[in-house]
Design a protein around this motif. Structure first.
Motif, PDB file in Angstrom:
ATOM      1  N   LEU A  12     -27.472   3.014 -12.026  1.00 43.88           N
ATOM      2  CA  LEU A  12     -26.356   3.428 -12.881  1.00 43.88           C
ATOM      3  C   LEU A  12     -25.470   2.236 -13.240  1.00 43.88           C
ATOM      4  CD1 LEU A  12     -24.918   5.895 -14.125  1.00 43.88           C
ATOM      5  CD2 LEU A  12     -23.602   6.059 -12.005  1.00 43.88           C
ATOM      6  N   LEU A  13     -25.171   1.394 -12.262  1.00 43.44           N
ATOM      7  CA  LEU A  13     -24.305   0.234 -12.513  1.00 43.44           C
ATOM      8  C   LEU A  13     -24.932  -0.706 -13.538  1.00 43.44           C
ATOM      9  CD1 LEU A  13     -23.080  -0.603  -8.881  1.00 43.44           C
ATOM     10  CD2 LEU A  13     -21.742   0.393 -10.743  1.00 43.44           C
ATOM     11  N   LYS A  14     -26.223  -0.912 -13.428  1.00 44.64           N
ATOM     12  CA  LYS A  14     -26.903  -1.795 -14.379  1.00 44.64           C
ATOM     13  C   LYS A  14     -26.848  -1.210 -15.793  1.00 44.64           C
ATOM     14  CE  LYS A  14     -31.223  -4.308 -15.179  1.00 44.64           C
ATOM     15  NZ  LYS A  14     -31.272  -4.022 -16.609  1.00 44.64           N
ATOM     16  N   ALA A  15     -27.076   0.091 -15.905  1.00 37.77           N
ATOM     17  CA  ALA A  15     -27.051   0.734 -17.225  1.00 37.77           C
ATOM     18  C   ALA A  15     -25.650   0.693 -17.830  1.00 37.77           C
ATOM     19  CB  ALA A  15     -27.530   2.172 -17.109  1.00 37.77           C
ATOM     20  N   MET A  16     -24.636   0.837 -17.008  1.00 36.68           N
ATOM     21  CA  MET A  16     -23.252   0.795 -17.502  1.00 36.68           C
ATOM     22  C   MET A  16     -22.928  -0.560 -18.103  1.00 36.68           C
ATOM     23  SD  MET A  16     -21.473   2.874 -14.372  1.00 36.68           S
ATOM     24  CE  MET A  16     -19.781   2.617 -14.912  1.00 36.68           C
TER      25      MET A  16
ATOM     26  N   THR B 107     -36.343   7.494  -7.501  1.00 36.62           N
ATOM     27  CA  THR B 107     -34.948   7.710  -7.907  1.00 36.62           C
ATOM     28  C   THR B 107     -34.569   6.862  -9.124  1.00 36.62           C
ATOM     29  OG1 THR B 107     -34.186   8.423  -5.738  1.00 36.62           O
ATOM     30  CG2 THR B 107     -32.548   7.424  -7.183  1.00 36.62           C
ATOM     31  N   ALA B 108     -34.988   5.602  -9.137  1.00 33.01           N
ATOM     32  CA  ALA B 108     -34.637   4.735 -10.267  1.00 33.01           C
ATOM     33  C   ALA B 108     -35.203   5.285 -11.574  1.00 33.01           C
ATOM     34  CB  ALA B 108     -35.146   3.315 -10.023  1.00 33.01           C
ATOM     35  N   ILE B 109     -36.435   5.806 -11.538  1.00 37.76           N
ATOM     36  CA  ILE B 109     -37.052   6.363 -12.743  1.00 37.76           C
ATOM     37  C   ILE B 109     -36.308   7.621 -13.174  1.00 37.76           C
ATOM     38  CG2 ILE B 109     -39.178   7.327 -13.703  1.00 37.76           C
ATOM     39  CD1 ILE B 109     -40.732   5.675 -11.660  1.00 37.76           C
ATOM     40  N   LYS B 110     -36.002   8.473 -12.211  1.00 40.66           N
ATOM     41  CA  LYS B 110     -35.309   9.723 -12.511  1.00 40.66           C
ATOM     42  C   LYS B 110     -33.921   9.455 -13.094  1.00 40.66           C
ATOM     43  CE  LYS B 110     -34.488  14.239 -10.339  1.00 40.66           C
ATOM     44  NZ  LYS B 110     -34.576  15.005  -9.076  1.00 40.66           N
ATOM     45  N   THR B 111     -33.199   8.515 -12.489  1.00 40.13           N
ATOM     46  CA  THR B 111     -31.860   8.172 -12.966  1.00 40.13           C
ATOM     47  C   THR B 111     -31.929   7.548 -14.355  1.00 40.13           C
ATOM     48  OG1 THR B 111     -31.085   7.812 -10.702  1.00 40.13           O
ATOM     49  CG2 THR B 111     -29.773   6.845 -12.463  1.00 40.13           C
ATOM     50  N   GLN B 112     -32.915   6.678 -14.581  1.00 33.68           N
ATOM     51  CA  GLN B 112     -33.038   6.018 -15.876  1.00 33.68           C
ATOM     52  C   GLN B 112     -33.335   7.027 -16.981  1.00 33.68           C
ATOM     53  OE1 GLN B 112     -32.415   2.672 -16.569  1.00 33.68           O
ATOM     54  NE2 GLN B 112     -32.424   3.597 -18.597  1.00 33.68           N
ATOM     55  N   GLU B 113     -34.104   8.059 -16.656  1.00 35.12           N
ATOM     56  CA  GLU B 113     -34.407   9.080 -17.672  1.00 35.12           C
ATOM     57  C   GLU B 113     -33.134   9.821 -18.075  1.00 35.12           C
ATOM     58  OE1 GLU B 113     -37.163  13.077 -18.275  1.00 35.12           O
ATOM     59  OE2 GLU B 113     -37.637  11.634 -16.702  1.00 35.12           O
TER      60      GLU B 113
ATOM     61  N   ALA C 163     -34.225  11.394  -6.281  1.00 33.40           N
ATOM     62  CA  ALA C 163     -35.503  12.002  -5.937  1.00 33.40           C
ATOM     63  C   ALA C 163     -35.711  11.919  -4.420  1.00 33.40           C
ATOM     64  CB  ALA C 163     -36.648  11.299  -6.675  1.00 33.40           C
ATOM     65  N   GLY C 164     -36.742  12.579  -3.952  1.00 32.56           N
ATOM     66  CA  GLY C 164     -36.951  12.641  -2.508  1.00 32.56           C
ATOM     67  C   GLY C 164     -37.924  11.628  -1.957  1.00 32.56           C
TER      68      GLY C 164
ATOM     69  N   PHE D 196     -31.481   7.513  -0.724  1.00 35.51           N
ATOM     70  CA  PHE D 196     -31.895   7.128  -2.070  1.00 35.51           C
ATOM     71  C   PHE D 196     -30.736   7.166  -3.067  1.00 35.51           C
ATOM     72  CE2 PHE D 196     -36.114   8.955  -0.544  1.00 35.51           C
ATOM     73  CZ  PHE D 196     -36.597   7.715  -0.178  1.00 35.51           C
ATOM     74  N   GLY D 197     -29.622   7.769  -2.674  1.00 32.92           N
ATOM     75  CA  GLY D 197     -28.465   7.794  -3.560  1.00 32.92           C
ATOM     76  C   GLY D 197     -27.981   6.408  -3.930  1.00 32.92           C
ATOM     77  N   ARG D 198     -28.142   5.470  -3.024  1.00 31.02           N
ATOM     78  CA  ARG D 198     -27.720   4.087  -3.305  1.00 31.02           C
ATOM     79  C   ARG D 198     -28.568   3.471  -4.414  1.00 31.02           C
ATOM     80  NH1 ARG D 198     -24.090   2.190   0.232  1.00 31.02           N
ATOM     81  NH2 ARG D 198     -23.691   3.490   2.061  1.00 31.02           N
ATOM     82  N   GLU D 199     -29.839   3.860  -4.481  1.00 25.84           N
ATOM     83  CA  GLU D 199     -30.707   3.382  -5.559  1.00 25.84           C
ATOM     84  C   GLU D 199     -30.220   3.922  -6.904  1.00 25.84           C
ATOM     85  OE1 GLU D 199     -35.469   3.424  -6.796  1.00 25.84           O
ATOM     86  OE2 GLU D 199     -34.782   4.424  -4.962  1.00 25.84           O
ATOM     87  N   ALA D 200     -29.765   5.179  -6.896  1.00 23.12           N
ATOM     88  CA  ALA D 200     -29.223   5.772  -8.119  1.00 23.12           C
ATOM     89  C   ALA D 200     -27.966   5.028  -8.560  1.00 23.12           C
ATOM     90  CB  ALA D 200     -28.908   7.254  -7.893  1.00 23.12           C
TER      91      ALA D 200
END
Length: 488
Positions: free
Chosen positions: A353-357, A313-319, A307-308, A345-349
Motif C-alpha cells: 500500500l505504501l509503495k502504491a501511495m 497478499t501483495a498480489i491481492k492488495t495490488q489488485e 491473503a492466508g 501478512f498484514g505487514r505485507e499489505a
C-alpha cells in the motif's frame, strides 16, 4: 480452419448462463456481478490476442451477463479502445476467498471455476470462427495462474480441464500486433487503432473522448455535503482541503511553485458517524475539480487485502489498488493490518500500500479509518504511514438533537410522519440514547436500526386495523417506538 466452438450470440449467452448457474449453485449467487465483470475483463484481454476485431466480438461480449444482471451495451468503437487498453490477467478477489473456503471445507469450487472459465473463454475466442495461438496461450495462462493459487492454498486436486492449445485453428498474429498504437502528429498519446470495417483511429479516439463519463457535478456534491446532519468541523475540513487543491492547481497553471501535498486522509471516530458517506463525496468532489480522474470509492477491510498464504497478499492488495486508481481506496479498521505480530501478512499489505501511495500519488487517494485510539497507535507503528498521511479528520458522535434529525430524515425519505406524541417521544428517546451511550454506541446505525424496528411494529399495528386510511399507513405513533409484550 473453422472451429467447433463458434456459437451465435444467443447460443453463447445460453452457454454462459449454463456454466455460471452451475457455479453459483456451489459458490453462491452473490458472486454474479463480480463474475460478469471479471469475464468481461478476460474477454477484452482475449480479444487483444485475436487475429482481428469486428462486430461479432461486440455481440459476444454483450452476452456475458448472468441471470438477474443488466445486459451490457458495448459498441464497436468503445470495445476496440477498451481492448487496446486492456491489462494483464489478475485473479479476481472472490477467487482468493473461494480457495480459502475450499481449503477449510475440503471442497474444490475454485477448481470447478477454472474449468468453467476455460470453457467460457474458448467459446469467446471462437466468435470469429478461429482460435489463435495467442488466444490459446492466454487461456492457458489464466488457468495456470488460478491453479497455482489453488495449489498454494492447499485445495484438493480436481478433474483436469480442457487444454486450449488442442483447439487452435489459426496461426495469425494478434490484433494488437497488427495494429500497434500510433503516435499522433502532435506528439501526444497514441490513438486506438482502427477496426475491421469500422472507424479510423482518429475517429475512434474522438468518439472515445466524447464518451468519457461526465465529471461529477461540484455544486450538487457540495450541496449533498452540506445536507449531512451535524459534522460541522468535518465539513469545514473538507472544504478547506478543497480550497487548497483548487489554489494549488491555479498556481500550477500560472507556472508558480507549489508545495508538495498528499491527498491521503485519516478518518477517526466511532461507527455510524458518516465516514463512508463523506469519503464517497470527497472522491466525487476531487474528481469534479480534476484532482482525481474518476472519483469512485473502493471500500475494503483487512480481509479484502490480506491473503492466508505466503506471497499472495501483495498480489491481492495490488489488485484492489488497481481497481481504486483514479478514485478513493477506503480501508475500514485499518489498524487491523498491523495487529497480527511480526510474521503476520498484514505487514505485507501495508508495504504494498505504501509503495502504491507513492507511485500513484497524483491519481489515488487512500482514506484509512477506524476508532481514534487504535488508529493513532497504528500510524505511530510505521514511519512510512505517518509520513504519507498528513490530513486527519475526527468524526464526533452525534448528539441527541442530531440523532433525532437523522431519524426524521429517514422518515421523510420513506414517506412516514410522526403524530404529536411520537414527536415528543422521539426527542426524549434520542437525547437519552446519546446521554446513556457506551463503547457500543452505533450513532447513525442505531438510528437506522430503530427506524427499521418501528416500520415493522407500525406494519403489525396497521395490519390489525379493519380499514386503515392513508394517514394510518404513513403515521408513526408512540407505541411504535418500543417493543410490545410479544417482542420482549
Amino acid at each position: 480452419m473453422p472451429t467447433q466452438w463458434k456459437r451465435s450470440p444467443e447460443e453463447l449467452h445460453k452457454t454462459y448462463i449454463a456454466n455460471t448457474e452451475a457455479f453459483y449453485r456451489a459458490a453462491g449467487r452473490e458472486l454474479a456481478a463480480s463474475m460478469d465483470k471479471f469475464c468481461t475483463d478476460c474477454a477484452l484481454q482475449l480479444f487483444s490476442r485475436s487475429a482481428r476485431l469486428g462486430q461479432e466480438h461486440v455481440d459476444a461480449v454483450n452476452e456475458l451477463y448472468s441471470k438477474g444482471q443488466k445486459k451490457p451495451d458495448w459498441l464497436l468503437w468503445a470495445l476496440s479502445t477498451a481492448v487496446c487498453e486492456s491489462g494483464e490477467f489478475l485473479p479476481p478477489l472472490f477467487f482468493w476467498t473461494l480457495t480459502e473456503q475450499d481449503a477449510r471445507r475440503g471442497t474444490d469450487n475454485s477448481r470447478v471455476f477454472i474449468r468453467m472459465l476455460t470453457n467460457i473463454l474458448l467459446y469467446v475466442a471462437a466468435v470469429d470462427d478461429d482460435v489463435t495461438y495467442a488466444e490459446a496461450e492466454y487461456i492457458t495462462e489464466c488457468g495456470e495462474k488460478l491453479a497455482a493459487l489453488c495449489d498454494s492454498a492447499g485445495v484438493k486436486p480436481g478433474k483436469p480441464g480442457l487444454k486450449a492449445a488442442d483447439f487452435v485453428t489459426s496461426a495469425e498474429v494478434s490484433f494488437i500486433e497488427k495494429n500497434p498504437p500510433q503516435a499522433s502528429a502532435s506528439g501526444g498519446n497514441g490513438a486506438a487503432p482502427g477496426v475491421a470495417g469500422g472507424d479510423t483511429a482518429a475517429d475512434t479516439a474522438a468518439e472515445s473522448a466524447e464518451a468519457e463519463p461526465e465529471k461529477p457535478d461540484l455544486d450538487e456534491l457540495m450541496a449533498q455535503l452540506d445536507e449531512l446532519v451535524g459534522l460541522a468541523a468535518v465539513k469545514k475540513d473538507v472544504k478547506s482541503t478543497m480550497n487548497l487543491i483548487k489554489v494549488r492547481k491555479l498556481r500550477e497553471e500560472h507556472g508558480m511553485p507549489v508545495a508538495p501535498m498528499s491527498m491521503h486522509m485519516v478518518f477517526m471516530g466511532n461507527p455510524g458517524t458518516g465516514k463512508t458517506t463523506v469519503a464517497r463525496l470527497v472522491g466525487g468532489l476531487y474528481a469534479a475539480i480534476g484532482a482525481l480522474s474518476k472519483g469512485q470509492l473502493i471500500e475494503v477491510d483487512r480481509s479484502g487485502l490480506v491473503a492466508g498464504y505466503v506471497g499472495q497478499t501483495a498480489i491481492k492488495t495490488q489488485e484492489v489498488i488497481t481497481s481504486a486508481l483514479g478514485g478513493v481506496l477506503f480501508i475500514d479498521e485499518a489498524y487491523s493490518l498491523s495487529s497480527g505480530g511480526e510474521n503476520d501478512f498484514g505487514r505485507e499489505a501495508i508495504e504494498t500500500l505504501l509503495k502504491a501511495m507513492e507511485d500513484h500519488r497524483d491519481d489515488l487517494m487512500v482514506i484509512i479509518t477506524g476508532y481514534t485510539e487504535p488508529m493513532e497507535k497504528f500510524l505511530d507503528s510505521n514511519p512510512g504511514l505517518e509520513s504519507r498521511f498528513n490530513k486527519y479528520i475526527t468524526f464526533p458522535d452525534y448528539n441527541g438533537e442530531e440523532l433525532n434529525a437523522i431519524f426524521h430524515m429517514q422518515c421523510r425519505k420513506n414517506g412516514y410522519v410522526l403524530d404529536e406524541e411520537a414527536e415528543a417521544c422521539a426527542e426524549e428517546f434520542f437525547n437519552e440514547l446519546y446521554e446513556d451511550r457506551d463503547e457500543n454506541f452505533g450513532n447513525g446505525r442505531d438510528v437506522r436500526n430503530r427506524f427499521e424496528d418501528m416500520v415493522i411494529r407500525q406494519a403489525n399495528r396497521v395490519a390489525a386495523m379493519e380499514e386503515p386510511t392513508k394517514e394510518d399507513l404513513a403515521t408513526f405513533t408512540k407505541a411504535d417506538f418500543f417493543p410490545g409484550p410479544e417482542e420482549e
